[in-house]
Write a protein that holds these residues in place. Structure first.
Motif, PDB file in Angstrom:
ATOM      1  N   ARG A 134     -16.083  19.166  -6.733  1.00  0.00           N
ATOM      2  CA  ARG A 134     -15.099  18.213  -6.264  1.00  0.00           C
ATOM      3  C   ARG A 134     -13.767  18.491  -6.929  1.00  0.00           C
ATOM      4  NH1 ARG A 134     -14.717  13.598  -9.879  1.00  0.00           N
ATOM      5  NH2 ARG A 134     -14.137  12.292  -8.110  1.00  0.00           N
ATOM      6  N   ILE A 135     -12.715  17.858  -6.401  1.00  0.00           N
ATOM      7  CA  ILE A 135     -11.381  17.977  -6.983  1.00  0.00           C
ATOM      8  C   ILE A 135     -11.051  16.668  -7.679  1.00  0.00           C
ATOM      9  CG2 ILE A 135      -8.938  18.393  -6.511  1.00  0.00           C
ATOM     10  CD1 ILE A 135     -10.719  20.795  -5.979  1.00  0.00           C
ATOM     11  N   ALA A 136     -10.633  16.754  -8.914  1.00  0.00           N
ATOM     12  CA  ALA A 136     -10.254  15.549  -9.653  1.00  0.00           C
ATOM     13  C   ALA A 136      -9.006  14.931  -9.028  1.00  0.00           C
ATOM     14  CB  ALA A 136      -9.987  15.893 -11.109  1.00  0.00           C
ATOM     15  N   ARG A 137      -9.025  13.623  -8.823  1.00  0.00           N
ATOM     16  CA  ARG A 137      -7.873  12.887  -8.294  1.00  0.00           C
ATOM     17  C   ARG A 137      -7.556  11.725  -9.233  1.00  0.00           C
ATOM     18  NH1 ARG A 137      -5.603  16.283  -4.739  1.00  0.00           N
ATOM     19  NH2 ARG A 137      -7.232  17.260  -3.496  1.00  0.00           N
ATOM     20  N   GLY A 138      -6.286  11.397  -9.307  1.00  0.00           N
ATOM     21  CA  GLY A 138      -5.872  10.291 -10.150  1.00  0.00           C
ATOM     22  C   GLY A 138      -6.370   8.957  -9.628  1.00  0.00           C
ATOM     23  N   TYR A 139      -6.559   8.002 -10.542  1.00  0.00           N
ATOM     24  CA  TYR A 139      -7.145   6.699 -10.184  1.00  0.00           C
ATOM     25  C   TYR A 139      -6.485   5.609 -11.015  1.00  0.00           C
ATOM     26  CZ  TYR A 139     -10.831   3.173  -9.463  1.00  0.00           C
ATOM     27  OH  TYR A 139     -11.537   2.034  -9.147  1.00  0.00           O
ATOM     28  N   LEU A 140      -5.945   4.611 -10.309  1.00  0.00           N
ATOM     29  CA  LEU A 140      -5.370   3.453 -10.990  1.00  0.00           C
ATOM     30  C   LEU A 140      -6.312   2.266 -11.000  1.00  0.00           C
ATOM     31  CD1 LEU A 140      -1.704   3.564  -9.616  1.00  0.00           C
ATOM     32  CD2 LEU A 140      -2.549   4.404 -11.818  1.00  0.00           C
ATOM     33  N   GLY A 141      -7.290   2.252 -10.091  1.00  0.00           N
ATOM     34  CA  GLY A 141      -8.211   1.125 -10.021  1.00  0.00           C
ATOM     35  C   GLY A 141      -7.595  -0.098  -9.382  1.00  0.00           C
ATOM     36  N   LEU A 142      -6.740   0.130  -8.369  1.00  0.00           N
ATOM     37  CA  LEU A 142      -6.063  -0.977  -7.704  1.00  0.00           C
ATOM     38  C   LEU A 142      -6.237  -0.903  -6.197  1.00  0.00           C
ATOM     39  CD1 LEU A 142      -2.627  -0.898  -9.587  1.00  0.00           C
ATOM     40  CD2 LEU A 142      -4.531  -2.485  -9.999  1.00  0.00           C
ATOM     41  N   GLY A 143      -6.408  -2.068  -5.579  1.00  0.00           N
ATOM     42  CA  GLY A 143      -6.321  -2.182  -4.127  1.00  0.00           C
ATOM     43  C   GLY A 143      -4.951  -2.743  -3.804  1.00  0.00           C
ATOM     44  N   LEU A 144      -4.155  -2.006  -3.009  1.00  0.00           N
ATOM     45  CA  LEU A 144      -2.755  -2.361  -2.803  1.00  0.00           C
ATOM     46  C   LEU A 144      -2.449  -2.667  -1.336  1.00  0.00           C
ATOM     47  CD1 LEU A 144      -1.164   0.409  -5.060  1.00  0.00           C
ATOM     48  CD2 LEU A 144      -1.573  -1.986  -5.671  1.00  0.00           C
ATOM     49  N   GLN A 145      -1.505  -3.542  -1.138  1.00  0.00           N
ATOM     50  CA  GLN A 145      -1.030  -3.908   0.194  1.00  0.00           C
ATOM     51  C   GLN A 145       0.496  -3.843   0.185  1.00  0.00           C
ATOM     52  OE1 GLN A 145      -2.802  -4.803   3.015  1.00  0.00           O
ATOM     53  NE2 GLN A 145      -0.848  -4.881   4.100  1.00  0.00           N
ATOM     54  N   PRO A 146       1.112  -3.068   1.097  1.00  0.00           N
ATOM     55  CA  PRO A 146       2.578  -2.999   1.095  1.00  0.00           C
ATOM     56  C   PRO A 146       3.212  -4.341   1.457  1.00  0.00           C
ATOM     57  CG  PRO A 146       1.669  -1.883   3.024  1.00  0.00           C
ATOM     58  CD  PRO A 146       0.505  -2.232   2.153  1.00  0.00           C
ATOM     59  N   VAL A 147       4.310  -4.657   0.798  1.00  0.00           N
ATOM     60  CA  VAL A 147       5.057  -5.885   1.090  1.00  0.00           C
ATOM     61  C   VAL A 147       6.546  -5.561   1.096  1.00  0.00           C
ATOM     62  CG1 VAL A 147       3.350  -7.484   0.142  1.00  0.00           C
ATOM     63  CG2 VAL A 147       5.086  -6.517  -1.366  1.00  0.00           C
ATOM     64  N   ARG A 148       7.282  -6.300   1.915  1.00  0.00           N
ATOM     65  CA  ARG A 148       8.737  -6.121   1.965  1.00  0.00           C
ATOM     66  C   ARG A 148       9.396  -7.071   0.969  1.00  0.00           C
ATOM     67  NH1 ARG A 148      11.170  -2.781   4.902  1.00  0.00           N
ATOM     68  NH2 ARG A 148      10.196  -1.777   6.691  1.00  0.00           N
ATOM     69  N   LEU A 149      10.332  -6.518   0.220  1.00  0.00           N
ATOM     70  CA  LEU A 149      11.091  -7.296  -0.754  1.00  0.00           C
ATOM     71  C   LEU A 149      12.553  -7.327  -0.328  1.00  0.00           C
ATOM     72  CD1 LEU A 149       9.547  -5.674  -3.957  1.00  0.00           C
ATOM     73  CD2 LEU A 149       8.822  -7.794  -2.844  1.00  0.00           C
ATOM     74  N   ASP A 150      13.311  -8.228  -0.919  1.00  0.00           N
ATOM     75  CA  ASP A 150      14.734  -8.316  -0.588  1.00  0.00           C
ATOM     76  C   ASP A 150      15.474  -7.024  -0.900  1.00  0.00           C
ATOM     77  OD1 ASP A 150      14.375 -10.899   0.253  1.00  0.00           O
ATOM     78  OD2 ASP A 150      15.001 -11.806  -1.652  1.00  0.00           O
ATOM     79  N   ASP A 151      15.018  -6.310  -1.937  1.00  0.00           N
ATOM     80  CA  ASP A 151      15.724  -5.095  -2.346  1.00  0.00           C
ATOM     81  C   ASP A 151      14.897  -3.827  -2.168  1.00  0.00           C
ATOM     82  OD1 ASP A 151      13.872  -5.780  -4.209  1.00  0.00           O
ATOM     83  OD2 ASP A 151      15.148  -5.455  -5.966  1.00  0.00           O
ATOM     84  N   GLY A 152      13.914  -3.872  -1.270  1.00  0.00           N
ATOM     85  CA  GLY A 152      13.133  -2.661  -1.021  1.00  0.00           C
ATOM     86  C   GLY A 152      11.694  -2.942  -0.646  1.00  0.00           C
ATOM     87  N   ILE A 153      10.812  -2.047  -1.076  1.00  0.00           N
ATOM     88  CA  ILE A 153       9.387  -2.117  -0.740  1.00  0.00           C
ATOM     89  C   ILE A 153       8.590  -2.303  -2.026  1.00  0.00           C
ATOM     90  CG2 ILE A 153       7.430  -0.847   0.235  1.00  0.00           C
ATOM     91  CD1 ILE A 153       9.423   0.638   2.007  1.00  0.00           C
ATOM     92  N   GLY A 154       7.548  -3.107  -1.946  1.00  0.00           N
ATOM     93  CA  GLY A 154       6.649  -3.290  -3.073  1.00  0.00           C
ATOM     94  C   GLY A 154       5.208  -3.103  -2.647  1.00  0.00           C
ATOM     95  N   ALA A 155       4.317  -3.120  -3.600  1.00  0.00           N
ATOM     96  CA  ALA A 155       2.882  -3.018  -3.335  1.00  0.00           C
ATOM     97  C   ALA A 155       2.179  -4.140  -4.065  1.00  0.00           C
ATOM     98  CB  ALA A 155       2.346  -1.663  -3.779  1.00  0.00           C
ATOM     99  N   MET A 156       1.641  -5.095  -3.300  1.00  0.00           N
ATOM    100  CA  MET A 156       0.949  -6.221  -3.925  1.00  0.00           C
ATOM    101  C   MET A 156      -0.466  -5.816  -4.326  1.00  0.00           C
ATOM    102  SD  MET A 156       0.254 -10.091  -2.553  1.00  0.00           S
ATOM    103  CE  MET A 156       1.953 -10.600  -2.896  1.00  0.00           C
ATOM    104  N   VAL A 157      -0.848  -6.174  -5.538  1.00  0.00           N
ATOM    105  CA  VAL A 157      -2.188  -5.889  -6.039  1.00  0.00           C
ATOM    106  C   VAL A 157      -3.153  -6.915  -5.444  1.00  0.00           C
ATOM    107  CG1 VAL A 157      -3.650  -5.714  -8.082  1.00  0.00           C
ATOM    108  CG2 VAL A 157      -1.266  -4.922  -8.176  1.00  0.00           C
ATOM    109  N   MET A 158      -4.030  -6.434  -4.547  1.00  0.00           N
ATOM    110  CA  MET A 158      -4.981  -7.318  -3.879  1.00  0.00           C
ATOM    111  C   MET A 158      -6.282  -7.437  -4.658  1.00  0.00           C
ATOM    112  SD  MET A 158      -3.039  -8.099  -1.428  1.00  0.00           S
ATOM    113  CE  MET A 158      -4.135  -9.085  -0.411  1.00  0.00           C
ATOM    114  N   ASN A 159      -6.662  -6.363  -5.320  1.00  0.00           N
ATOM    115  CA  ASN A 159      -7.857  -6.426  -6.174  1.00  0.00           C
ATOM    116  C   ASN A 159      -7.728  -5.398  -7.287  1.00  0.00           C
ATOM    117  OD1 ASN A 159      -9.185  -3.864  -5.069  1.00  0.00           O
ATOM    118  ND2 ASN A 159      -9.013  -5.103  -3.210  1.00  0.00           N
ATOM    119  N   VAL A 160      -8.459  -5.631  -8.368  1.00  0.00           N
ATOM    120  CA  VAL A 160      -8.378  -4.789  -9.559  1.00  0.00           C
ATOM    121  C   VAL A 160      -9.788  -4.410  -9.995  1.00  0.00           C
ATOM    122  CG1 VAL A 160      -7.569  -4.625 -11.942  1.00  0.00           C
ATOM    123  CG2 VAL A 160      -6.277  -5.988 -10.293  1.00  0.00           C
ATOM    124  N   ASP A 161      -9.998  -3.116 -10.195  1.00  0.00           N
ATOM    125  CA  ASP A 161     -11.259  -2.648 -10.766  1.00  0.00           C
ATOM    126  C   ASP A 161     -11.256  -3.013 -12.241  1.00  0.00           C
ATOM    127  OD1 ASP A 161     -13.422  -1.305 -11.796  1.00  0.00           O
ATOM    128  OD2 ASP A 161     -12.827   0.678 -11.090  1.00  0.00           O
TER     129      ASP A 161
END
Length: 285
Positions: free
Chosen positions: A192-219
């Motif tokens: 296998r190929i090693a891949r980076g892992y943050l342990g987060l489930g993310l959902q894109p959200v629009r912010l007043d000054d750009g784009i964000g990623a809301m943390v929906m779940n955490v390992d």
């Protein structure tokens, strides 16, 4: 002998020298081409390989042999097969052909050897695939290939194999030697190929000054939880760079990211906060 006759004979000779290293690859309702990379190891196109079921290879003499999947990397379209069949490994060249150079693709079609002649229509720097794989050179061919010819060898006018031909969106791409050697070596060693892992489930959200990623779940056993990131946090920047999207963040977590410490800026309840996260290795699915 005319110049055209000499060219025709030279091309036929190039194909004949390469064909003994090329096999057909049979998986569940899928047909592709592969080539002998090392003794007992076959490279083929991951996209053309079925997700399940037995794998067989068709040898140059017309016989069949069993094969097993040693590893596969969806991001670079490289899969590695193991077989006990005896084949002549091909010598891959690190040369990247120039724009306009002739190229022959030696492959299989309906279990028979096949060849196609085309031109290098693009030759450029490294790029990242839509699935996040780092490809060491951008090589495109002006040639028509069938699905069963995916995984064939792309040769230059000297007969040197400079990569594997695959079907990309509306074009034929070549996965160059440098990428094949880098990925296949890891697949051979680890499967296998090693891949980076943050342990987060993310959902894109629009912010007043750009784009964000809301943390929906955490390992809870993952690196972000250890750093203090919580469900409901909104990631706005990584290493002082504004977030451009969830996909871009995922693509940045390649093999080289494992073990790196990154600064993640978030908004928690409207207030800014920052965390240092040591990127982990993505667990096997």
């Amino acid at each position: 002998m005319t110049d055209l006759t000499a060219l025709s004979s030279a091309l036929a000779d190039v194909v004949a020298r390469t064909a003994p290293s090329v096999v057909s690859v049979h998986s569940h309702r899928a047909r592709a081409t592969g080539f002998a990379w090392k003794d007992g190891l076959i490279i083929t196109a991951d996209e053309a390989l079925a997700d399940e079921g037995a794998v067989e290879i068709g040898l140059p003499d017309g016989s069949r042999a069993a094969a097993t999947i040693a590893g596969r990397d969806h991001t670079t379209d490289i899969a590695l097969l193991r077989t006990e069949a005896s084949l002549t490994p091909v010598k891959l060249s690190a040369t990247v052909p120039p724009l306009g150079a002739l190229s022959a693709v030696v492959a299989t079609n309906r279990d028979a050897p096949s060849a196609a002649l085309g031109m290098v229509s693009a030759s450029g720097k490294s790029w990242r695939s839509l699935r996040g794989g780092d490809i060491d050179a951008r090589i495109e061919l002006d040639v028509r290939l069938r699905g069963s010819q995916q995984g064939g060898l792309a040769l230059d006018a000297s007969g040197d194999a400079f990569g594997m031909a695959v079907l990309g969106p509306r074009r034929v791409l070549v996965i160059p030697t440098a990428t094949i050697e880098r990925i296949a070596s890891q697949l051979e060693a680890r499967g296998r190929i090693a891949r980076g892992y943050l342990g987060l489930g993310l959902q894109p959200v629009r912010l007043d000054d750009g784009i964000g990623a809301m943390v929906m779940n955490v390992d809870e056993a993952g690196p972000s939880a250890a750093a203090g990131i919580r469900q409901g946090d909104v990631i706005v920047a990584v290493n002082d760079q504004k977030l451009s999207g969830v996909r871009a963040l995922s693509q940045a977590l390649g093999p080289s990211s494992v073990g790196a410490v990154i600064d993640i800026a978030v908004r928690r309840g409207g207030e800014p906060a920052s965390f240092k996260v040591t990127v982990g290795e993505r667990p096997e699915a």
